[in-house]
Each structure stands twice: as C-alpha cells, then as structure tokens.
Design a protein around this motif. Structure first.
Motif, mmCIF file in Angstrom:
data_model
loop_
_atom_site.group_PDB
_atom_site.id
_atom_site.type_symbol
_atom_site.label_atom_id
_atom_site.label_comp_id
_atom_site.label_asym_id
_atom_site.label_seq_id
_atom_site.Cartn_x
_atom_site.Cartn_y
_atom_site.Cartn_z
ATOM 1 N N ASN A 50 0.710 -1.286 -0.054
ATOM 2 C CA ASN A 50 -0.124 -0.046 0.166
ATOM 3 C C ASN A 50 0.815 1.385 -0.192
ATOM 4 O OD1 ASN A 50 -2.436 -1.643 0.073
ATOM 5 N ND2 ASN A 50 -2.496 -1.753 2.324
ATOM 6 N N GLN A 51 1.989 1.481 0.823
ATOM 7 C CA GLN A 51 2.734 2.486 0.934
ATOM 8 C C GLN A 51 3.308 2.678 -0.652
ATOM 9 O OE1 GLN A 51 5.411 3.167 4.307
ATOM 10 N NE2 GLN A 51 4.262 1.600 5.411
ATOM 11 N N VAL A 52 3.886 1.582 -1.145
ATOM 12 C CA VAL A 52 4.750 1.600 -2.585
ATOM 13 C C VAL A 52 3.521 2.316 -3.421
ATOM 14 C CG1 VAL A 52 5.752 0.415 -4.330
ATOM 15 C CG2 VAL A 52 6.164 -0.052 -2.068
ATOM 16 N N LYS A 53 2.402 1.920 -3.306
ATOM 17 C CA LYS A 53 1.341 2.461 -4.439
ATOM 18 C C LYS A 53 1.009 3.898 -3.975
ATOM 19 C CE LYS A 53 -1.078 -1.886 -5.264
ATOM 20 N NZ LYS A 53 -2.377 -2.706 -5.150
ATOM 21 N N GLU A 54 1.063 4.283 -2.861
ATOM 22 C CA GLU A 54 0.627 5.662 -2.494
ATOM 23 C C GLU A 54 1.901 6.682 -2.468
ATOM 24 O OE1 GLU A 54 -0.950 5.463 1.335
ATOM 25 O OE2 GLU A 54 -2.905 4.276 0.678
ATOM 26 N N ARG A 55 3.081 6.302 -2.255
ATOM 27 C CA ARG A 55 4.008 7.098 -2.104
ATOM 28 C C ARG A 55 4.888 7.289 -3.551
ATOM 29 N NH1 ARG A 55 6.596 6.001 3.899
ATOM 30 N NH2 ARG A 55 4.484 6.390 5.014
ATOM 31 N N GLY A 56 4.632 6.453 -4.470
ATOM 32 C CA GLY A 56 5.344 6.872 -5.647
ATOM 33 C C GLY A 56 5.194 8.060 -6.439
ATOM 34 N N SER A 57 6.387 8.706 -7.155
ATOM 35 C CA SER A 57 6.241 9.833 -7.585
ATOM 36 C C SER A 57 7.003 9.920 -8.730
ATOM 37 C CB SER A 57 6.512 11.178 -6.513
ATOM 38 O OG SER A 57 7.937 11.076 -6.078
ATOM 39 N N GLU A 58 6.612 10.603 -9.773
ATOM 40 C CA GLU A 58 7.367 10.876 -10.952
ATOM 41 C C GLU A 58 7.266 11.897 -11.617
ATOM 42 O OE1 GLU A 58 4.488 9.036 -11.045
ATOM 43 O OE2 GLU A 58 4.941 7.179 -10.743
ATOM 44 N N SER A 59 8.423 12.472 -12.268
ATOM 45 C CA SER A 59 8.512 13.805 -12.630
ATOM 46 C C SER A 59 9.424 13.922 -13.986
ATOM 47 C CB SER A 59 9.300 14.601 -11.443
ATOM 48 O OG SER A 59 10.729 14.148 -11.624
ATOM 49 N N VAL A 60 8.870 14.767 -14.743
ATOM 50 C CA VAL A 60 9.588 15.124 -16.138
ATOM 51 C C VAL A 60 9.725 16.710 -16.192
ATOM 52 C CG1 VAL A 60 9.319 14.992 -18.667
ATOM 53 C CG2 VAL A 60 8.508 13.083 -17.272
ATOM 54 N N GLY A 61 11.003 17.089 -16.815
ATOM 55 C CA GLY A 61 11.057 18.534 -16.770
ATOM 56 C C GLY A 61 12.162 18.945 -17.745
ATOM 57 N N ILE A 62 12.428 20.135 -18.163
ATOM 58 C CA ILE A 62 13.248 20.745 -19.042
ATOM 59 C C ILE A 62 13.997 21.590 -18.209
ATOM 60 C CG2 ILE A 62 13.679 21.959 -20.995
ATOM 61 C CD1 ILE A 62 11.560 20.598 -22.389
ATOM 62 N N ASN A 63 15.380 21.548 -18.211
ATOM 63 C CA ASN A 63 16.209 22.671 -17.560
ATOM 64 C C ASN A 63 16.831 23.378 -18.347
ATOM 65 O OD1 ASN A 63 15.484 21.426 -14.939
ATOM 66 N ND2 ASN A 63 16.859 19.947 -15.428
ATOM 67 N N ILE A 64 16.940 24.858 -18.172
ATOM 68 C CA ILE A 64 17.604 25.763 -19.265
ATOM 69 C C ILE A 64 18.839 26.480 -18.133
ATOM 70 C CG2 ILE A 64 17.414 27.496 -20.646
ATOM 71 C CD1 ILE A 64 14.761 26.869 -21.424
ATOM 72 N N SER A 65 19.896 26.319 -18.454
ATOM 73 C CA SER A 65 20.870 27.098 -17.517
ATOM 74 C C SER A 65 21.550 28.163 -18.582
ATOM 75 C CB SER A 65 21.886 26.016 -17.066
ATOM 76 O OG SER A 65 23.042 26.695 -16.618
ATOM 77 N N ILE A 66 21.478 29.425 -18.089
ATOM 78 C CA ILE A 66 21.808 30.542 -18.768
ATOM 79 C C ILE A 66 23.119 31.316 -18.018
ATOM 80 C CG2 ILE A 66 21.257 32.813 -19.444
ATOM 81 C CD1 ILE A 66 18.402 31.940 -19.593
ATOM 82 N N PRO A 67 24.427 31.123 -18.594
ATOM 83 C CA PRO A 67 25.451 31.598 -18.225
ATOM 84 C C PRO A 67 25.327 33.297 -18.084
ATOM 85 C CG PRO A 67 26.015 30.748 -20.299
ATOM 86 C CD PRO A 67 24.566 30.625 -20.080
ATOM 87 N N ILE A 68 25.630 33.438 -16.854
ATOM 88 C CA ILE A 68 25.672 34.987 -16.515
ATOM 89 C C ILE A 68 27.302 35.586 -16.326
ATOM 90 C CG2 ILE A 68 24.771 36.678 -15.296
ATOM 91 C CD1 ILE A 68 22.179 35.299 -15.044
ATOM 92 N N TYR A 69 27.842 35.080 -15.151
ATOM 93 C CA TYR A 69 29.138 35.290 -14.652
ATOM 94 C C TYR A 69 29.679 34.026 -14.401
ATOM 95 C CZ TYR A 69 33.038 37.712 -12.586
ATOM 96 O OH TYR A 69 34.197 38.210 -12.173
ATOM 97 N N ASN A 70 30.850 33.760 -14.612
ATOM 98 C CA ASN A 70 31.751 32.770 -14.058
ATOM 99 C C ASN A 70 32.884 32.910 -13.537
ATOM 100 O OD1 ASN A 70 32.459 32.575 -16.479
ATOM 101 N ND2 ASN A 70 32.221 30.147 -16.830
ATOM 102 N N ARG A 71 33.269 34.168 -13.394
ATOM 103 C CA ARG A 71 34.740 34.624 -13.236
ATOM 104 C C ARG A 71 35.359 34.716 -14.270
ATOM 105 N NH1 ARG A 71 32.708 31.650 -8.865
ATOM 106 N NH2 ARG A 71 34.058 29.960 -9.681
#
Length: 453
Positions: free
Chosen positions: A317-338
């Motif tokens: 029951n815990q396995v059925k109730e606590r499962g979570s999924e996620s899908v996403g797109i990440n965009i990293s924009i360089p601004i300043y890296n010394r």
C-alpha cells in the motif's frame, strides 16, 4: 661514413624493447631488419597506446550525447519520539519508538543543447585520432630510415675491408718479388725490410677494419635490440651497390620533392590534423557562452515502519501511495563565472596559433633538409665521378710501377706509394658510392618511395 650517418638531421634514435632474435641462420635483408625493428620499437608501442587512448576519448565524446541513468537506494533508522498517525483510532499521537525508512529513486537526464560543444568536441576527437595514427606512421618511417643508415654502415665497412685485404694481398706479392730480387742481387736488403714492414702495417689495417665491421654489425644488432648469444650467428645480406645509376640528371628539383612531401609525409599530416582539431576546440569552448538545455525525468518511492506501533500500513500500500514521477526541462543561462569561459576560449585560440607556428616551422625545416640532402647528393655524384677517374689513373700508375719494380727500375718505396695511392682512391670510391646511396635514400624518403637496396 660513420660521421655522415650519425650527424644526419634525419636520423632519429631507435629505442626498441627487448626481444629474442628469430632463429635464422641466413643473412638478414634490409627489409627484415626494418620490420623487426618496427615490431619491437618502444616508441611504436607507446604511439599504439596513444592511438588506443584517442579512440577511448572519442568514444567518451560521442557518448556525451546519450542520456545518463542513475539509481539510488537508501535505508535509515531513527530513534526517539515520533508523531504517529493511528489508523485504527484515527488520531495523531506521540510515541517513543524506532523507525525504519527505505527509499528508492531512479533518474535520467539528456543534454539537448550545449552551444554545439558536444558536436565540436566529437569532431576534434576524430582529428586527434587521425593525428595519432599519422604520428605512428611517422615513427615507423623514421625507424626505417635509421635502420637503413646502420645497414649501409655495415655494407660500407665490409667494402672497405675488401679494399684493405686487396692491399694486403698486393703487398704480400710485392714481398715475394722483393725476396727474389734480393736473392738475385738486383735489389738491396733494405727494400726487403721495407716491404716486410709494409706487409705488417697492412695486416694491422686489415685487423682494424675487421674490428670496424664487427662494431658496425653490433651497432645494427643493438638498434634492432636482438638478443644475440655468443654462439648465435648474425650477418646481413650484401646487395650490389656498384651498379646503382649515378646521374645528376635523374634528380628531381628540391621544390618538387618538397611539394610531394607536404602531401604524403605523415608527420605533416599529423600536425595538420592537430591544427584542425584545435580549431574545433575553440568552437567547443565558445559553446560555454550559450545556454544549455537538458531534459530530465525521475521516479521515487519510499517505505517506513515504526517498531512497536500498531496500524503500520502494508508495504504494497505504501509503495502504491508514495510513488512519484517527474519530467522537466532545465535551461541553464551563463551570466558570470569569473571569466572562466572567456579565458578558456583565449587559451584555445592561443593553442591554435601555437599549432600554426609549429606547422610552419616544420615545413621550413623539411624544405631545408631536402635542399641540404639534394646538395649533398650532387656533391656525392661529383665525388663519385672524380673517384672513378682517380681509380683508373691510380690503377694504371700502379701497373706501370709494378712492371718497373719487377725490372729493378723502381724501388719498393715507390711501389708502396703507388699502391697506397691506388688503395686510397679505391677507399674514396667506396665512401663516395655509399654516400650517394644514403643521400639518395633520404630523397626517396621525402618522395614517399619505399626504401630498398
């Protein structure tokens, strides 16, 4: 001849690994010596490792396009006072107990865009691999030229030994005639003593020449790194070199040879590949100025159990109730890296400039080497022609002096001087011939013609 070979700007040190000599009871040909040296050369083995390293690096660059996949499993135990939801009584209450918590997670991520850095790194990796392969071929060619120089040194010393043995035979014949002339009273005893002294000197010269042959053979063995025992026989085949055509009109123009070398020589291709690779490294470094886009997905689940408590939810029951999924797109924009990205770009650009200068200097050096080899070859041809004339003249002079000596009209000293002149001219001809052969092989090397005798 030894100095000629040792100081050649094209001769590279042959470092070879240990290995037993093949069971062979016949003279080694030049090709057999070259093949054995290449097979056992340490530099060749090192370059072969470098080629494999470049192949692995290229695979890593290609694999950077693939998604990654990671999994995590956790197990925690907690002790103390916990807020507990009693399912049966439908109330929350605190209890003192021990808790077990288990977790599972799986995630993946794929790079969609990194300013074409991955693509440029892959292209640079391909060129690096080509450069390593060309470098390996260049090492093999240099070994071929080096072994040829050692091989020619042995042939030269053997030819010189033949000349000195001929001189010894002539002096012994002179000694026999001198003994007859002294017995008949046609020559003084001092000439007999001078002739005997000359025979002794010629014997010493032959002995030294035999030692030079053994030394030259030993140098060749060490260049090949042959494991030769005291009871093992080793020698080289003696191809004819006296019928090699010596004609200045057959020589190609140095610039023509240079143009051929630029196209076919592997060490030129190696540096051209490395220069082109450095250009792609600049483009890859510039990719750090652009945003990077990645796609990610994950799944997580957990299970907990409180010891001593009633109403723990069942595992399924815990396995059925606590499962979570996620899908996403990440965009990293360089601004300043010394300033790291721009400094990396500058370093990559400086590497390009360094490669350009190195390639330019290599081309200039090759052209100078070809010009020097061409001039040395012309000198060798002129010297060979002159020594041919000198041999004919000194041979006729010795014949006439020998006839005069037999008739008592020439002294033993005069005959000895005439013979020395003949031997000197024969020695000069041998040296000039092998000088020509070696210099012609250098020209063949730059023209891409396989070395053979």
């Amino acid at each position: 001849m030894r100095t000629l070979i040792a100081t050649s700007s094209l001769a590279l040190a042959v470092a070879v690994s240990g290995g037993p000599a093949p069971a062979q009871q016949r003279p080694w040909t030049l090709r057999e010596c070259i093949d054995y040296a290449i097979e056992n050369n340490i530099q060749v083995k090192q370059y072969e490792v470098s080629v494999e390293e470049s192949e692995v690096s290229l695979r890593n660059a290609r694999n950077s396009r693939l998604p990654n996949l990671t999994a995590g499993i956790g197990q925690n135990f907690s002790f103390g006072r916990f807020l507990y939801e009693d399912v049966e009584e439908e109330v929350n209450k605190y209890i003192n107990s021990q808790t077990s918590q288990s977790s599972l997670s799986v995630s993946t991520q794929i790079n969609l865009y990194q300013g074409r850095a991955i693509t440029n790194n892959i292209k640079a990796g391909r060129l690096d691999l080509k450069a390593e392969i060309a470098g390996l071929e260049s090492i093999r060619e240099n070994i071929e030229l080096q072994v040829t120089s050692y091989y020619l040194e042995v042939l030269y010393r053997k030819e010189l030994l033949k000349v000195y043995r001929q001189e010894l035979e002539l002096s012994r014949q002179q000694l026999e005639r001198a003994e007859i002339l002294v017995e008949t009273g046609m020559s003084p005893r001092t000439e007999l003593l001078e002739t005997r002294s000359q025979v002794a000197r010629n014997t010493v010269r032959v002995t030294n020449a035999e030692g030079d042959v053994e030394t030259a053979i030993l140098d060749l063995q060490q260049a090949l790194n042959l494991t030769i025992g005291t009871d093992t026989w080793f020698d080289i085949a003696e191809p004819r070199t006296d019928d090699v055509p010596v004609d200045a009109n057959l020589l190609a123009d140095p610039y023509t040879v240079y143009q051929q070398a630029l196209v076919i020589k592997p060490h030129i291709r190696e540096q051209e590949y490395r220069l082109e690779s450095s250009l792609f490294r600049v483009r890859a470094a510039r990719g750090g100025l652009f945003p990077s886009i990645s796609l990610g997905a994950s799944y997580g689940n957990s299970y907990s159990y409180i010891f001593g408590a009633s109403g723990n939810a069942a595992f399924i029951n815990q396995v059925k109730e606590r499962g979570s999924e996620s899908v996403g797109i990440n965009i990293s924009i360089p601004i300043y890296n010394r300033g790291t990205t721009r400094n990396n770009i500058r370093l990559a650009q400086l590497n390009v400039r360094s490669r350009e200068l190195y390639l330019e200097n290599m081309k200039l050096s090759i052209y100078k080497d070809i010009q020097q080899a061409h001039r040395s070859l012309l000198n060798a041809i002129a010297e060979h022609t002159a020594t041919e004339t000198a041999v004919e003249a000194s041979r006729e002079s010795y014949r006439l002096t020998e006839e005069s000596f037999s008739l008592g009209r020439a002294t033993a000293i005069e005959l000895s001087e005439s013979r020395s002149n003949l031997i000197a001219s024969l020695s000069d001809r041998v040296r000039a011939r092998y000088e020509y052969v070696f210099r012609s092989k250098i020209i063949d090397f730059y023209k891409g013609i396989p070395i053979s005798l």
